[in-house]
Structure formats: structure tokens, C-alpha cells
Design a protein around this motif. Structure first.
Motif, PDB file in Angstrom:
ATOM      1  N   ASN A 128      -5.407  -2.401  -3.893  1.00 60.14           N
ATOM      2  CA  ASN A 128      -4.474  -2.849  -2.856  1.00 60.14           C
ATOM      3  C   ASN A 128      -3.321  -1.877  -2.648  1.00 60.14           C
ATOM      4  O   ASN A 128      -2.644  -1.927  -1.618  1.00 60.14           O
ATOM      5  CB  ASN A 128      -3.890  -4.217  -3.223  1.00 60.14           C
ATOM      6  CG  ASN A 128      -4.930  -5.308  -3.268  1.00 60.14           C
ATOM      7  OD1 ASN A 128      -6.091  -5.087  -2.951  1.00 60.14           O
ATOM      8  ND2 ASN A 128      -4.520  -6.502  -3.661  1.00 60.14           N
TER       9      ASN A 128
ATOM     10  N   GLU B 248       0.868  -1.185   0.000  1.00 58.86           N
ATOM     11  CA  GLU B 248       0.000   0.000   0.000  1.00 58.86           C
ATOM     12  C   GLU B 248       0.898   1.225   0.000  1.00 58.86           C
ATOM     13  O   GLU B 248       1.289   1.747   1.043  1.00 58.86           O
ATOM     14  CB  GLU B 248      -0.921  -0.003   1.223  1.00 58.86           C
ATOM     15  CG  GLU B 248      -1.952   1.119   1.206  1.00 58.86           C
ATOM     16  CD  GLU B 248      -2.849   1.116   2.423  1.00 58.86           C
ATOM     17  OE1 GLU B 248      -2.912   2.159   3.114  1.00 58.86           O
ATOM     18  OE2 GLU B 248      -3.486   0.072   2.692  1.00 58.86           O
TER      19      GLU B 248
ATOM     20  N   PRO C 246     -13.341  -4.280  -3.344  1.00 59.81           N
ATOM     21  CA  PRO C 246     -12.958  -4.016  -1.948  1.00 59.81           C
ATOM     22  C   PRO C 246     -13.658  -2.784  -1.396  1.00 59.81           C
ATOM     23  O   PRO C 246     -14.052  -1.882  -2.139  1.00 59.81           O
ATOM     24  CB  PRO C 246     -11.440  -3.805  -2.040  1.00 59.81           C
ATOM     25  CG  PRO C 246     -11.015  -4.514  -3.279  1.00 59.81           C
ATOM     26  CD  PRO C 246     -12.163  -4.382  -4.231  1.00 59.81           C
ATOM     27  N   ARG C 247     -13.777  -2.732  -0.084  1.00 63.83           N
ATOM     28  CA  ARG C 247     -14.514  -1.651   0.565  1.00 63.83           C
ATOM     29  C   ARG C 247     -13.848  -0.288   0.389  1.00 63.83           C
ATOM     30  O   ARG C 247     -14.478   0.746   0.640  1.00 63.83           O
ATOM     31  CB  ARG C 247     -14.655  -1.946   2.069  1.00 63.83           C
ATOM     32  CG  ARG C 247     -15.500  -3.174   2.386  1.00 63.83           C
ATOM     33  CD  ARG C 247     -16.951  -2.983   2.048  1.00 63.83           C
ATOM     34  NE  ARG C 247     -17.553  -1.863   2.775  1.00 63.83           N
ATOM     35  CZ  ARG C 247     -18.783  -1.407   2.548  1.00 63.83           C
ATOM     36  NH1 ARG C 247     -19.530  -1.958   1.601  1.00 63.83           N
ATOM     37  NH2 ARG C 247     -19.262  -0.406   3.251  1.00 63.83           N
ATOM     38  N   ASN C 248     -12.606  -0.246  -0.032  1.00 62.26           N
ATOM     39  CA  ASN C 248     -11.925   1.044  -0.193  1.00 62.26           C
ATOM     40  C   ASN C 248     -12.079   1.615  -1.599  1.00 62.26           C
ATOM     41  O   ASN C 248     -11.385   2.566  -1.959  1.00 62.26           O
ATOM     42  CB  ASN C 248     -10.440   0.912   0.162  1.00 62.26           C
ATOM     43  CG  ASN C 248      -9.663   0.057  -0.838  1.00 62.26           C
ATOM     44  OD1 ASN C 248     -10.217  -0.839  -1.461  1.00 62.26           O
ATOM     45  ND2 ASN C 248      -8.371   0.318  -0.969  1.00 62.26           N
TER      46      ASN C 248
ATOM     47  N   PRO D 272     -12.078  -8.900  -8.774  1.00 65.27           N
ATOM     48  CA  PRO D 272     -11.130 -10.000  -8.571  1.00 65.27           C
ATOM     49  C   PRO D 272     -10.967 -10.829  -9.844  1.00 65.27           C
ATOM     50  O   PRO D 272     -11.940 -11.136 -10.526  1.00 65.27           O
ATOM     51  CB  PRO D 272     -11.786 -10.831  -7.460  1.00 65.27           C
ATOM     52  CG  PRO D 272     -12.636  -9.843  -6.715  1.00 65.27           C
ATOM     53  CD  PRO D 272     -13.150  -8.886  -7.751  1.00 65.27           C
TER      54      PRO D 272
ATOM     55  N   GLU E 238      -7.165  -5.633 -10.788  1.00 62.99           N
ATOM     56  CA  GLU E 238      -7.602  -6.003  -9.437  1.00 62.99           C
ATOM     57  C   GLU E 238      -6.650  -5.545  -8.343  1.00 62.99           C
ATOM     58  O   GLU E 238      -7.056  -5.368  -7.189  1.00 62.99           O
ATOM     59  CB  GLU E 238      -7.784  -7.520  -9.343  1.00 62.99           C
ATOM     60  CG  GLU E 238      -6.501  -8.313  -9.480  1.00 62.99           C
ATOM     61  CD  GLU E 238      -6.672  -9.791  -9.151  1.00 62.99           C
ATOM     62  OE1 GLU E 238      -7.635 -10.133  -8.442  1.00 62.99           O
ATOM     63  OE2 GLU E 238      -5.844 -10.597  -9.611  1.00 62.99           O
TER      64      GLU E 238
END
Length: 325
Positions: free
Chosen positions: A219, A191, A264-266, A210, A215
Motif C-alpha cells: 500500500n 502511498e 495486490p496487483r502491484n 492480507p 500486508e
């Protein structure tokens, strides 16, 4: 203004610190490495090298964030990239103060032909964006190595870094992160960034899911924000251009993510339909700037700066529609 590029220089391809360097606009072959440079004036560039480049960024005021700017399709240095970066810097200074963020253009080898050859130019630029992934990934590796060495120093570099990827610049980012993960991190990535802002991204709308080729992007950052507009006129043109190679796909910059629940939640989607054409008439494509010369920050830029300021997306909604100015 500092910048980095994988355009092939007119001079020798061998890197040399403190040399004058230039980049012919019709030479669109992507170099395998990045050149770390300073723009001293219009068409006046010198190569300073990666260590000097990173050291100068470290030497900025302590709380100044870095905003890496990856431009879009059919953009070249002086007519487009550096003026846009200068305007962006000016608007940020007006909104948040001169020490809030420092804009660093990352330049990849676009063509500059006329719109009459749009489809051919589009595919040339798309090939260049694909070929640029390796060089941009090597830049990330150089920085990661430099940062890890810094961690052992009494005063390491802890500066926050953000990315603004516009239009086909999102394709460059996608390829760079995928290459970086595949070749340097066994399929994973650290990150490294505070925020990634994907404005009018000219990539397929399911690419962040994903198993897809983008994808890994979420991250690499605390937050990934996708700004889109259904009436962005560049997006249908992109879809038409892709039909040449029988690629039928909805673009992320037109619809937002195909299914936000799979991401992803972000990851956040931000609808810019309410104002994009009013700040960039008639295309509605470069709506992080006011292309109509108003001189004020657009709703999208204000939203972006708030995310940079606190590290959190406001309002705290994964799907949000920005209001008119």
C-alpha cells in the motif's frame, strides 16, 4: 553521502546539529529515534538534523530520484554498508547518468561478530531489526509532515522516492510500515514511495498476504518487487537459525511469495536463479551488486533501474525470470 541511523551514538543520545558523531559497532541497542547525518569520509560523520537532511534531498537536481538503502544482516558501516552504497551509486551512475538517483543508506544496529557465532548473531540482529521498527516509522512520520508542509509552498518537493531493502533489511521495513500504519494512520498508510525493491528478503514467504504482518507494504508504493533465488545460500542458513526458536518457515527471498494471487496487483516476483551465484560467489545473496568485482550492473539491478525510470515494471508480468547476464 547523506545517511540516517538508529544506532546508539558513542556521544550523547541527545540530538545536536553539526556535532561529530560516531557509532560503536559492538553497541547494538536500537535508539528510539533516527539520527540524520552526513558521511564526510571513512569514520567521519556529522549530525545535520532532519530538516537539513530533507532540504538537501530537495536541493538535488530536479529529476533525481531518491533510493533509500536498508542493508541486511551482519553489516556494519565501513566494512559493508557505505562501501556497498558507494558501489551501488557508481553502478547507477554508469547505467543511467549521475543525476538519475541518489543513494541514501538507512543504517540499523547490526552486530559484527564472526561467522562462528552465526546463530547467536542472527538472533541478535533479528531482535535489533524488530526494535528498529519504531524509529524508522518515526522517520517516515517526520518526512510525511515535512512533505505536507512543502505542499503549500510555490515549489514543493515532488521528488520520487524508492526503497531497496536487502535481506534482514526487509524485516526492518516490515516492522516500520506496520508500526507507522498502526500508530499514525489508523491501520492504513499513504502511498509514499514509487517502488519498493525487496532483495533476498529474510522474512516469511506469506508475510505480504492480507492479515499478515507485512500486508501494508504494497500500500505504500506504486510497485513492490520481490527478488528471490532458490539457490541463495543465505536463505537456508536463515531457516536453520530460525529453528532455534522453533520457527519453521519458508523465506520470501528463497521462494518468492507463497501465493502471488493473494497479493495486490502491484506486487511482482522476480526470479534471479540464473545469475545470483555468478555475481556473488558462492553465497548468491547480494545480487543487486556484483560482489565478484566485475564492475557492471547485474540483471537484477538493470531490472530495478528500468522500474525506477518509467515507474512501470517491464516486462508487464507479475512473475518473471531474469536471464543470465
Amino acid at each position: 553521502m547523506l545517511f540516517a541511523t538508529n544506532r546508539t551514538p558513542k556521544e550523547s543520545v541527545r540530538s545536536k546539529k553539526n556535532r561529530k558523531i560516531s557509532f560503536p559497532v559492538q553497541k547494538t541497542r536500537a535508539a528510539t529515534d533516527m539520527y540524520f547525518c552526513e558521511r564526510q569520509g571513512e569514520d567521519d560523520y556529522i549530525e545535520i538534523g532532519s530538516l537539513e537532511f530533507f532540504s538537501r534531498l530537495k536541493a538535488l537536481p530536479p529529476k533525481t530520484q531518491i533510493l533509500l538503502y536498508i542493508h541486511g544482516f551482519n553489516n556494519t558501516a565501513e566494512p559493508d554498508i557505505f562501501p556497498n552504497a558507494t558501489t551501488l551509486q557508481t553502478l547507477i551512475n554508469k547505467e543511467k547518468g549521475a543525476d538519475f538517483a541518489y543513494v541514501v543508506p538507512l543504517m540499523w544496529p547490526c552486530d559484527d561478530d564472526s561467522l562462528a557465532a552465526f546463530i547467536d548473531d542472527y538472533w541478535d540482529d533479528q531482535k535489533a531489526a524488530d526494535a528498529s521498527g519504531g524509529a524508522f516509522a518515526r522517520m517516515l512520520t517526520k518526512f510525511d509532515i515535512w512533505r505536507n508542509k512543502e505542499a503549500s509552498l510555490p515549489k514543493p518537493c515532488a521528488r520520487r522516492i524508492n526503497i531497496l531493502a536487502h535481506s534482514m533489511g526487509a524485516r526492518v521495513l516490515r516492522n516500520a510500515v506496520a508500526f507507522w500504519g498502526r500508530h499514525d494512520h489508523a491501520g492504513q498508510v499513504p502511498e509514499l514511495f514509487r517502488n519498493i525493491f525487496m532483495f533476498a528478503p529474510d522474512v516469511v514467504n506469506h508475510c505480504l498476504e492480507p492479515g499478515q504482518n507485512a500486508e501494508l507494504i504494497p500500500n505504500t508504493a506504486r510497485n513492490t518487487l520481490v527478488y528471490f533465488a532458490n539457490d541463495d545460500l543465505a536463505m537456508p542458513a536463515s531457516k536453520i537459525a530460525n529453528l532455534k526458536n522453533k520457527v519453521v518457515s519458508r523465506r520470501l527471498g528463497m521462494t518468492g511469495p507463497e501465493d502471488l494471487d493473494l497479493l495486490p496487483r502491484n506486487v511482482y516476483e522476480v526470479d534471479c536463479d540464473n545469475f545470483n551465484n555468478s555475481v556473488d560467489t558462492p553465497k548468491g545473496h547480494t545480487y543487486f551488486l556484483d560482489k565478484n568485482g566485475n564492475g557492471k550492473a547485474t540483471p537484477a539491478l538493470k531490472h530495478m533501474l528500468e522500474a525506477m525510470d518509467g515507474g512501470r515494471v517491464k516486462p508487464d508480468q507479475r512473475s518473471y525470470e531474469l536471464p543470465k547476464r
